[in-house]
Design an enzyme around this catalytic site. Structure first.
Site, PDB file in Angstrom:
ATOM      1  N   GLU A 166     -16.751 -17.719 -30.109  1.00 22.00           N
ATOM      2  CA  GLU A 166     -16.700 -16.994 -29.133  1.00 22.00           C
ATOM      3  C   GLU A 166     -16.365 -16.762 -27.886  1.00 22.00           C
ATOM      4  OE1 GLU A 166     -21.299 -15.986 -29.115  1.00 22.00           O
ATOM      5  OE2 GLU A 166     -20.552 -16.699 -31.998  1.00 22.00           O
ATOM      6  N   GLU A 365     -19.971 -17.268 -38.496  1.00 21.63           N
ATOM      7  CA  GLU A 365     -22.345 -17.063 -38.157  1.00 21.63           C
ATOM      8  C   GLU A 365     -23.177 -15.912 -38.943  1.00 21.63           C
ATOM      9  OE1 GLU A 365     -23.111 -18.323 -34.121  1.00 21.63           O
ATOM     10  OE2 GLU A 365     -21.901 -19.831 -34.098  1.00 21.63           O
TER      11      GLU A 365
HETATM   12  C1  FCB Z   1     -24.037 -17.144 -31.196  1.00 24.85           C
HETATM   13  C2  FCB Z   1     -23.440 -18.428 -30.903  1.00 24.85           C
HETATM   14  C3  FCB Z   1     -24.353 -19.704 -31.168  1.00 24.85           C
HETATM   15  C4  FCB Z   1     -26.232 -18.891 -31.390  1.00 24.85           C
HETATM   16  C5  FCB Z   1     -25.953 -17.559 -32.265  1.00 24.85           C
HETATM   17  C6  FCB Z   1     -27.293 -17.356 -32.229  1.00 24.85           C
HETATM   18  O1  FCB Z   1     -23.319 -16.445 -30.155  1.00 24.85           O
HETATM   19  O2  FCB Z   1     -22.220 -18.768 -30.887  1.00 24.85           O
HETATM   20  O3  FCB Z   1     -24.303 -20.841 -30.283  1.00 24.85           O
HETATM   21  O4  FCB Z   1     -26.442 -19.511 -29.865  1.00 24.85           O
HETATM   22  O5  FCB Z   1     -25.144 -16.825 -31.392  1.00 24.85           O
END
Ligand code: FCB
Length: 463
Positions: A166, A365
């Site tokens: 990210e 994620e």
């Molecule tokens: C993302 C991050 C991760 C976590 C989630 C909820 O932005 O990559 O580390 O904090 O959000």
């Protein structure tokens, strides 16, 4: 559940994800990072949580591997702490730091779980921030050297590599805005950081290629930007530019989007952009990771001028140059206040595939924070189960509509330090009691365990 299972092709990987700073603790055994510094500034982390003890994973890693085995996941995505390998970001390798991940990888393989390494998940060594951090012209070299140490040691045992996690958050929440480390609050610094992060990605890819790394790619947090009214359309385009297009255009060889260069001219002249670096950034990647949580839904506000951060203008600093807008997430919301909208996962994946054709996608994620309540020793997080079910369904819909989606990682394996939200927000499949460090499977963990156990044998799944 069977409906989800039967729609997954045989190669579809299911995993869980974590990151080093959020779970490891034991910060005295490594160098300092920008998150150690940031978390010590009063008021930056809502509950004052710091790097220790976090989820004490540095000491409890074997127990945490037991959790992965219990779930039955194919893969585990974790990040390596740069300051554990090189305390000052460059220079002498700490053999104990390297040995920690070496053991972790070996034990994962013994359990038949594929290691998926994130090289950088936000914990920049403080010594490098002192040189200018992601604005320092030497950061690409430093990142390449760090990558080489990891590649030399782990290349033969790593299933997938992600250079960055990210970069939007690193650049825009950390350098343009003040809500994440290092919290500079400088739009020009944010734009330059965005570029230099991608230069570092390119340099890291070159090293991974030299070492014949398997499956090298990167991870972006992408989303669908929704304008609720016509007056919000130019803000929506700018947000889409900084959140989605800038990264995908750079990777696809289209450079910095022209509308972003124009819309930020009063902030930066972009003179740091270099043609040969652009070429290196756009070298092919084997896969792209998409982290998705929520759409960005915005509306117009009645008056003119550049947006300022207050309760009505949410995080406009995070999008340098954005026209005024209101952030208007619709219910239902997670505990983070994030809108739950699985349809936007489908559209995000489709848009991503269109903008970067030919690159396989993983959801690296996805998950939600919910107000977990422990009753008689168990946590019935039906809200999180539903979040996972509906988002897995939305992901598979994208696949059925032609997106080359190869897998899905739940965020997160276990409760951890949620950055500026500290310990107040819980994303884990496993609950962590921070007093005792006891792990307890939530109902969502049982959901994944069952999903994985009921998968058809590989040969029967659609390929
Ligand atoms: C993302 C991050 C991760 C976590 C989630 C909820 O932005 O990559 O580390 O904090 O959000």
């Amino acid at each position: 559940m069977d409906n989800l299972n039967s729609r997954m092709p045989s190669y579809f990987r299911i995993g869980a994800a974590t990151s080093a700073w959020q779970i490891e603790g034991s910060s005295h055994l490594r160098g300092r990072s920008i998150w150690d510094d940031f978390s010590q500034i009063p008021g930056k982390i809502v509950d004052g949580a710091q790097a220790d003890p976090a989820s004490d994973h540095f000491n409890r890693w074997e127990e945490d591997l037991d959790l992965l085995s219990w779930l039955g996941v194919d893969s585990y995505r974790f990040s390596i702490s740069w300051p554990r390998i090189l305390h000052d970001g460059v220079g002498t390798v700490d053999p104990a730091g390297l040995a920690f991940y070496d053991r972790l990888i070996d034990r994962l393989l013994l359990r038949n779980i594929e290691p998926v390494i994130t090289i950088y998940h936000w914990d920049l060594p403080s010594a490098l921030e002192d040189k200018g951090g992601w604005n320092w012209a030497g950061i690409g070299d430093a990142f390449a050297q760090y990558t080489e140490i990891l590649a030399r040691k782990f290349v033969d045992r790593t299933a997938m590599w992600a250079t960055l996690n990210e970069p939007w958050c690193s650049a825009f929440l950390g350098y343009a805005d003040t809500v994440m480390a290092p919290g500079r609050g400088d739009g020009a610094a944010g734009l330059e950081a965005a570029y230099r992060l991608m230069v570092a990605h390119g340099r890291s890819m070159e090293v991974l290629r030299q070492y014949n790394a398997k499956n090298a790619g990167t991870v972006l947090n992408l989303t669908t930007v929704i304008a609720e009214d016509a007056g919000a359309e130019s803000a929506a385009r700018h947000i889409d530019g900084l959140q989605n297009r800038i990264w995908l255009d750079l990777l696809a060889g289209r450079g910095i989007p022209q509308d972003i260069i124009e819309g930020t001219r009063h902030i930066s002249d972009w003179s740091f952009v270099d043609e040969s670096e652009l070429k290196s950034i756009s070298a092919p990647i084997d896969w792209l990771g998409v982290n998705y949580y929520t759409p960005t839904r915005i509306a117009s506000i009645p008056h003119q001028g550049e947006a300022k951060d207050n309760e009505n203008h949410t995080h406009s600093l995070s999008f340098p140059g954005v026209p005024p807008f209101l952030s208007v997430p619709r219910p239902p919301h997670t505990d983070m206040g994030w809108e739950v909208h699985p349809e936007s996962l489908t559209t995000t994946l489709q848009q991503t595939q269109e903008r970067l054709p030919g690159v396989p996608i993983y959801i690296t994620e996805n998950g939600g924070a919910f107000p977990d309540e422990m009753v008689d020793g168990s946590i019935d997080d039906q809200d999180r189960v539903e979040y996972f079910q509906t988002h897995l369904d939305a992901a598979l819909k994208a696949r059925e509509a032609g997106v080359d989606l190869r897998g899905y990682f739940a965020w997160s394996l276990l409760d951890n330090v949620e950055w500026a939200e500290g310990l107040t927000k819980r994303f884990g499949l496993f609950h962590v009691n921070y007093q005792t460090q006891k792990r307890t499977a939530k109902r969502s963990a049982y959901f994944f365990r069952e999903l994985l156990a009921r998968r058809k044998p590989e040969s029967d799944r659609i390929g």
